[in-house]
Design an enzyme around this catalytic site. Structure first.
Site, PDB file in Angstrom:
ATOM      1  N   HIS A 302      10.944  19.892  -9.579  1.00 15.09           N
ATOM      2  CA  HIS A 302      10.241  18.831 -10.008  1.00 15.09           C
ATOM      3  C   HIS A 302      10.191  18.640 -11.462  1.00 15.09           C
ATOM      4  O   HIS A 302       9.847  17.561 -11.851  1.00 15.09           O
ATOM      5  CB  HIS A 302       8.769  18.784  -9.502  1.00 15.09           C
ATOM      6  CG  HIS A 302       8.017  19.983  -9.904  1.00 15.09           C
ATOM      7  ND1 HIS A 302       7.848  21.289  -9.680  1.00 15.09           N
ATOM      8  CD2 HIS A 302       7.305  20.144 -11.117  1.00 15.09           C
ATOM      9  CE1 HIS A 302       7.045  21.977 -10.175  1.00 15.09           C
ATOM     10  NE2 HIS A 302       6.552  21.273 -11.412  1.00 15.09           N
ATOM     11  N   ASP A 335      11.763  23.577  -3.844  1.00 14.57           N
ATOM     12  CA  ASP A 335      11.501  23.210  -5.337  1.00 14.57           C
ATOM     13  C   ASP A 335      12.338  23.922  -6.259  1.00 14.57           C
ATOM     14  O   ASP A 335      11.757  24.378  -7.166  1.00 14.57           O
ATOM     15  CB  ASP A 335       9.983  23.415  -5.515  1.00 14.57           C
ATOM     16  CG  ASP A 335       9.388  22.648  -6.789  1.00 14.57           C
ATOM     17  OD1 ASP A 335      10.043  21.793  -7.348  1.00 14.57           O
ATOM     18  OD2 ASP A 335       8.383  23.212  -6.889  1.00 14.57           O
ATOM     19  N   SER A 418       5.880  25.174 -15.424  1.00 16.81           N
ATOM     20  CA  SER A 418       6.788  25.120 -14.167  1.00 16.81           C
ATOM     21  C   SER A 418       8.425  25.606 -14.610  1.00 16.81           C
ATOM     22  O   SER A 418       8.835  24.997 -15.408  1.00 16.81           O
ATOM     23  CB  SER A 418       6.658  23.613 -13.739  1.00 16.81           C
ATOM     24  OG  SER A 418       5.578  23.458 -12.956  1.00 16.81           O
TER      25      SER A 418
END
Length: 575
Positions: A302, A335, A418
């Site tokens: 992402h 992910d 992230s």
């Protein structure tokens, strides 16, 4: 004896030669009344023995005179006047008691003879050590008239005229000043009021030193107290009005232990990068870390997704160097994504740990760029393991949903973290920071995410390693599958197999792992390898935590009966 005068009564005592009662001492052969003897010899001694060594020039012999007391009823002899000769005693006439030394003292005490001046003590006659006369009042001075002494009171004393060293005693008198027994002076002794011993010179000095020590201690105590009060006042008021200088610790060593947070950060930061992505679908910021010297960098899918297939990715290293990067491969189900930088030297890859060895409570450090704040370090612990989470789903068709059997940590993780590493106490990567649970993701006016509340989740590095290797080698990741379609509408406990697939085909794929294990539509799977599952998402997470071709044991309920089946996981290609 009563009424009968002794021989020689009314005349001088027999045995006296020369004159009696002579008023002046020093005449040869003279004696005071009541003392008998031969010329040049001392008075009669106890028991009539003659003393030796008496002076010969008229000086009466030493010896304590006795007071002549006539026997009871006998008239005392009358003292003679000066110059009157004494009749000679007839031969054979008995001596008076005074001559024999047995006449008692006027007070009943027999005194001892005194030695002559200069003579040894054993020259004195008598039966013991001479005793000094008791001093009394009225003692006449030496050399007084013996006759006057004899008539000065009722006690008639025999007193020898005291020449040099003479000791004739009279009445209550004492020895003359020339003898060994000095006149007693009560004021010559040290004055004592309490009866205590008089201090010596050493005692007085020691007492003086003690006083000095105590005085010095008291002065030091008082001075210290005053100094403390003054110092405290000056410190409170800022001294004497000079410039204020605040206290500060001295410069120390900047080295830290390798297993401390500072040591871990110093070791890991050179291998952490910040990614800035721009593309047709938007822009974003995230974190990644170097996998090898070839320039491969692992991050979240992402993070790079906004750039699409032709977006721009810029990589900034911890030292500030910047380089461009290209996407090597990515997978939405896990992910994860891999990008690569080219032409960069001196890369420092981070070592990879083993997430299977991680235990709840282990210390961890998260590194990233939350809100584009590069090189941010936070620390915490592993709060839980194998926490099933799902993320994404913005597209609505489930194609962007990730299923992660995650490590949970309380290390603060925020947007921008992230793709960054979660490292252990040896600076080894054990997870990839991927998601957070916040109090209200849509609470902001623009629907933005809120910050960390201590619920962060990371993809285990064992899963990340496998996916990264596949993405680098093939550009795609494979997913393990059981070959069935899960009913997402089921609300009961467990994961129920749907009646049919999304395209209307059978829910159990023909020839797939599930079909081979005997699974049927409507079966409810309640456990995987003995671990309970409560939903379809949890079943997917448990399956994807394994590799293709791994063997699993499933617990299945059918028609109220529970059975266990074993199957080998199949393989499905990712995006």
């Amino acid at each position: 004896m009563h009424g009968t005068p002794p021989p020689g009564a009314g005349s001088p005592y027999p045995g006296s030669q020369g004159q009696t009662g002579a008023p002046y001492p020093g005449s040869q052969g003279q004696r005071s009344q009541g003392q008998s003897g031969t010329q040049g010899q001392s008075g009669t001694q106890g028991h009539g023995q003659q003393a030796s060594g008496a002076p010969l020039h008229g000086t009466p012999a030493q010896g304590t005179p006795t007071h002549e007391v006539p026997p009871h009823g006998t008239q005392a002899p009358t003292p003679l006047h000066q110059g009157m000769p004494a009749p000679a005693a007839a031969p054979g006439t008995p001596q008076p008691l005074a001559a024999q030394g047995h006449v008692p003292h006027a007070h009943g005490t027999q005194t001892q003879a005194m030695p002559a001046p200069g003579a040894p003590l054993d020259a004195a006659a008598g039966q013991g050590t001479p005793t000094p006369a008791t001093p009394t009042h009225g003692t006449p001075p030496p050399g007084a008239d013996a006759f006057a002494q004899a008539n000065s009171g009722p006690e008639v004393a025999g007193a020898g005229g005291g020449g040099s060293g003479g000791t004739g005693a009279v009445g209550h008198g004492v020895a003359g000043p020339g003898g060994p027994w000095q006149r007693y002076d009560p004021w010559s002794a040290p004055l004592q009021q309490t009866g205590a011993a008089v201090e010596t010179e050493g005692q007085r000095r020691r007492r003086g030193r003690r006083v000095l020590v105590l005085g010095a201690a008291l002065i030091a105590l008082v001075a210290g107290g005053i100094g403390g009060v003054v110092g405290a006042q000056l410190e409170r008021d800022g001294g004497f009005g000079g410039d204020v200088e605040l206290p500060q610790a001295e410069s120390g060593s900047q080295k830290r232990s390798k297993d401390s947070v500072a040591g871990i950060a110093a070791s890991a930061l050179p291998g952490v990068v910040t990614l800035h992505v721009r593309g047709d679908d938007g822009a974003g910021t995230g974190t990644g870390f170097v996998l090898d010297a070839k320039g491969h960098i692992l991050t979240n899918n992402h993070v790079v997704e906004p750039g699409g297939s032709g977006g721009d990715i810029s990589v900034t290293f911890s030292g500030g160097e910047t380089a461009g990067a290209k996407v090597v491969g990515r997978d939405a189900g896990y992910d994860l994504a891999v990008v690569k930088v080219s032409g960069v030297r001196g890369l420092k890859p981070l070592p990879l740990g083993n997430s299977e060895n991680v235990q709840v409570g282990d210390p961890v450090v998260a590194i990233g760029a939350p809100f584009d704040l590069a090189n941010t370090v936070t620390s915490g612990i592993i709060s839980a393991k194998e926490r099933p989470i799902t993320a994404g789903g913005e597209k609505g068709d489930g194609s962007d949903v990730s299923y992660v059997n995650a490590l949970q940590t309380d290390a603060p993780i925020n947007p921008g973290n992230s793709g960054g590493p979660l490292v252990d106490s040896r600076a080894r990567v054990i997870g990839i920071n991927s998601a957070i649970r916040s109090a209200g993701n849509d609470s902001g006016p623009d629907g933005g995410q809120s910050g960390s509340i201590g619920l962060g989740f990371a993809i285990p590095i064992n899963q990340g390693k496998r996916v990264a290797e596949e993405l680098i080698n093939t550009g795609r990741a494979t997913h393990p599958v059981i070959g069935v379609t899960i009913d997402k509408q089921f609300t009961g406990d467990g994961a129920r197999i749907a009646r049919e697939s999304r395209n209307g085909g059978p829910a159990v794929n023909r020839g797939g792992p599930g079909a081979k294990a005997g699974l049927k539509a409507g079966d409810v799977i309640t456990a995987v390898d003995g671990q309970r599952v409560h939903s379809g998402d949890e079943l997917i997470v448990k399956v994807r935590a394994h590799r293709p071709k791994d063997r699993l044991e499933l617990t299945v309920e059918r028609g109220g009966d529970e059975r266990k089946v074993t199957l080998v996981l199949g393989t499905a290609s990712g995006e």
